[in-house]
Design a protein around this motif. Structure first.
Motif, mmCIF file in Angstrom:
data_model
loop_
_atom_site.group_PDB
_atom_site.id
_atom_site.type_symbol
_atom_site.label_atom_id
_atom_site.label_comp_id
_atom_site.label_asym_id
_atom_site.label_seq_id
_atom_site.Cartn_x
_atom_site.Cartn_y
_atom_site.Cartn_z
ATOM 1 N N PHE A 17 0.902 -1.318 0.122
ATOM 2 C CA PHE A 17 0.164 -0.021 0.012
ATOM 3 C C PHE A 17 0.866 1.397 -0.095
ATOM 4 O O PHE A 17 0.472 2.214 -0.636
ATOM 5 N N SER A 18 2.105 1.155 0.585
ATOM 6 C CA SER A 18 2.958 2.337 0.336
ATOM 7 C C SER A 18 3.372 2.569 -0.952
ATOM 8 O O SER A 18 3.237 3.456 -1.594
ATOM 9 N N ALA A 19 3.636 1.307 -1.789
ATOM 10 C CA ALA A 19 3.814 1.587 -3.187
ATOM 11 C C ALA A 19 2.741 2.045 -4.034
ATOM 12 O O ALA A 19 2.868 3.135 -4.797
ATOM 13 N N LEU A 20 1.383 1.571 -3.580
ATOM 14 C CA LEU A 20 0.424 2.143 -4.279
ATOM 15 C C LEU A 20 0.236 3.511 -4.001
ATOM 16 O O LEU A 20 -0.317 4.490 -4.940
ATOM 17 N N ILE A 21 0.315 4.076 -2.786
ATOM 18 C CA ILE A 21 0.172 5.528 -2.465
ATOM 19 C C ILE A 21 1.497 6.356 -3.366
ATOM 20 O O ILE A 21 1.010 7.407 -4.168
ATOM 21 N N LEU A 22 2.436 5.893 -3.272
ATOM 22 C CA LEU A 22 3.716 6.451 -4.078
ATOM 23 C C LEU A 22 3.226 6.413 -5.653
ATOM 24 O O LEU A 22 3.294 7.439 -6.320
ATOM 25 N N LEU A 23 2.712 5.411 -6.175
ATOM 26 C CA LEU A 23 2.217 5.340 -7.648
ATOM 27 C C LEU A 23 1.218 6.516 -7.787
ATOM 28 O O LEU A 23 1.341 7.128 -8.927
ATOM 29 N N THR A 24 0.061 6.350 -7.165
ATOM 30 C CA THR A 24 -0.990 7.385 -7.344
ATOM 31 C C THR A 24 -0.550 8.846 -7.159
ATOM 32 O O THR A 24 -0.948 9.755 -7.779
ATOM 33 N N ILE A 25 0.442 8.927 -6.002
ATOM 34 C CA ILE A 25 0.941 10.552 -5.787
ATOM 35 C C ILE A 25 1.646 10.857 -7.481
ATOM 36 O O ILE A 25 1.381 11.904 -7.864
ATOM 37 N N VAL A 26 2.402 9.904 -7.849
ATOM 38 C CA VAL A 26 3.222 10.436 -9.127
ATOM 39 C C VAL A 26 2.233 10.627 -10.324
ATOM 40 O O VAL A 26 2.288 11.522 -10.970
ATOM 41 N N ILE A 27 1.215 9.662 -10.411
ATOM 42 C CA ILE A 27 0.262 9.906 -11.346
ATOM 43 C C ILE A 27 -0.740 11.117 -11.148
ATOM 44 O O ILE A 27 -1.012 11.929 -12.141
ATOM 45 N N GLY A 28 -1.094 11.392 -9.930
ATOM 46 C CA GLY A 28 -1.697 12.791 -9.555
ATOM 47 C C GLY A 28 -0.933 13.798 -9.852
ATOM 48 O O GLY A 28 -1.463 14.998 -10.164
ATOM 49 N N LEU A 29 0.355 14.048 -9.684
ATOM 50 C CA LEU A 29 1.099 15.138 -9.957
ATOM 51 C C LEU A 29 1.201 15.444 -11.432
ATOM 52 O O LEU A 29 1.405 16.642 -11.703
ATOM 53 N N GLY A 30 0.847 14.414 -12.026
ATOM 54 C CA GLY A 30 1.361 14.743 -13.809
ATOM 55 C C GLY A 30 -0.066 15.237 -14.455
ATOM 56 O O GLY A 30 -0.017 15.861 -15.417
ATOM 57 N N ILE A 31 -1.011 14.516 -14.048
ATOM 58 C CA ILE A 31 -2.331 14.882 -14.607
ATOM 59 C C ILE A 31 -3.313 15.985 -13.866
ATOM 60 O O ILE A 31 -3.089 16.281 -12.835
ATOM 61 N N GLY A 32 -4.275 16.583 -14.636
ATOM 62 C CA GLY A 32 -4.760 17.483 -14.203
ATOM 63 C C GLY A 32 -5.169 18.760 -15.200
ATOM 64 O O GLY A 32 -5.013 18.673 -16.426
ATOM 65 N N TYR A 33 -5.784 20.029 -14.885
ATOM 66 C CA TYR A 33 -6.265 20.876 -15.504
ATOM 67 C C TYR A 33 -5.397 21.499 -16.397
ATOM 68 O O TYR A 33 -5.297 21.705 -17.348
#
Length: 335
Positions: A17-33
């Motif tokens: 779950f630490s790896a899932l959090i890190l992966l989601t953070i990286v994805i979230g940092l790159g995508i958006g408006y």
């Protein structure tokens, strides 16, 4: 004595779950408006980005991600404590009205008290804690029976009633308020992550730094409270004292979390259940995993929600409810 196989499994789940959090953070940092290409993330972190890249990363994305992660952790731990002290698998700070109590206090504070920009952020968790504490006390009082003790089913039913009543109170409060203030409270009710700036992180972080270790210290007491009252008393547990201190801990965690994220339910319901299904019911084992699951669930919901509809997206509270409401019905039928 905890089996070594369970400890190994816990460590694996914590890593997963630490790896899932890190992966989601990286994805979230790159995508958006305002998109930020992934090959520019590390240079921007190192101070080699353009003004736009640094603004998007450090002023918009990163604070929101950290706030969401911390709030999810707080809500998950609050739910785990409530389920332990009430012996009720359906207990959750959003479902039983604690979040609504915090929201009603925030609405009153925002509408009727003079607000100073410098102290507003840091006062919010305290105001939310006061509202949640009063609500939790009333729910506990109405659910307690002198002869049979705390009645778990009654607690959920009374909590749902309080939640609905307090939500109605907030609607009444905003019906005659200024438009700008109405917008704020409407976003809070929907579970929009509104506290997305660095001061909000400083407002919630001390609560988690103190209360997470305290709860882990009390994990064995939570195990004993899960037995019937005669057994818990027989092994020397002061039931009411432990329940009250742990209830205060759960209320403080929930209040601090929702004060910066808005009314978000079901995280405290789902995360402990998923953790228990993975490593069993001992609080020493499942609480650390539940904390990570709660943080990841809210972070995942917010990352998906804010990118479905541009520019504002769908509030994280609605995304969590879309997952959590069917899960709640499943647990209700199962239990």
């Amino acid at each position: 004595m905890i089996q070594r196989a369970l400890i190994k499994k816990q460590r694996f789940m914590l890593s997963l779950f630490s790896a899932l959090i890190l992966l989601t953070i990286v994805i979230g940092l790159g995508i958006g408006y305002s998109s930020l290409s992934y090959d520019r993330l590390i240079p921007t972190f190192l101070g080699q980005g353009t003004f736009k890249e640094e603004f998007v990363l450090f002023s918009i994305r990163l604070p929101r991600i950290i706030i969401t992660l911390l709030a999810g952790m707080g809500l998950a731990l609050s739910g785990a404590i409530l389920q332990g002290i009430t012996r009720n698998d359906l207990a959750d700070p959003g479902i039983i009205g604690i979040n609504s109590g915090a929201g009603a206090a925030i609405a009153c504070f925002f509408l009727f008290f003079p607000i100073k920009a410098g102290t507003f952020v840091y006062l919010l968790p305290l105001v939310a804690f006061f509202g949640a504490l009063v609500t939790a006390f009333l729910i506990y009082m109405f659910s307690y029976n002198r002869n049979t003790g705390l009645q778990p089913v009654r607690l959920v039913l009374i909590g749902i009633g309080f939640s609905m009543a307090l939500s109605g109170l907030m609607i009444i409060l905003i019906s005659s308020a200024e438009r700008a203030k109405v917008d704020f409270i409407a976003k809070w009710l929907a579970g929009n992550i509104w506290g997305s700036d660095w001061p909000f992180i400083l407002a919630i972080l001390p609560w988690l730094i103190v209360l997470i270790p305290y709860t882990l210290y009390k994990a064995n007491r939570l195990n004993l409270l899960g037995f019937s009252e005669p057994i818990a008393i027989g092994v020397g547990v002061s039931i009411e004292k432990e329940r009250i201190t742990l209830l205060l801990t759960a209320v403080a965690l929930a209040a601090a979390s929702v004060s910066v994220t808005g009314g978000i339910a079901f995280i405290g319901l789902m995360a402990p259940h998923i953790a228990k299904s993975l490593v069993g019911p001992r609080h020493q084992l499942f609480i650390p995993i539940a904390i990570l699951i709660g943080g990841w669930l809210l972070l995942f919901a917010d990352t998906i929600g804010r990118n479905l509809v541009e520019p504002d997206g769908i509030p994280a509270g609605i995304m969590v409810a879309l997952i959590g409401a069917p899960y709640f019905m499943y647990l209700l039928l199962k239990k």
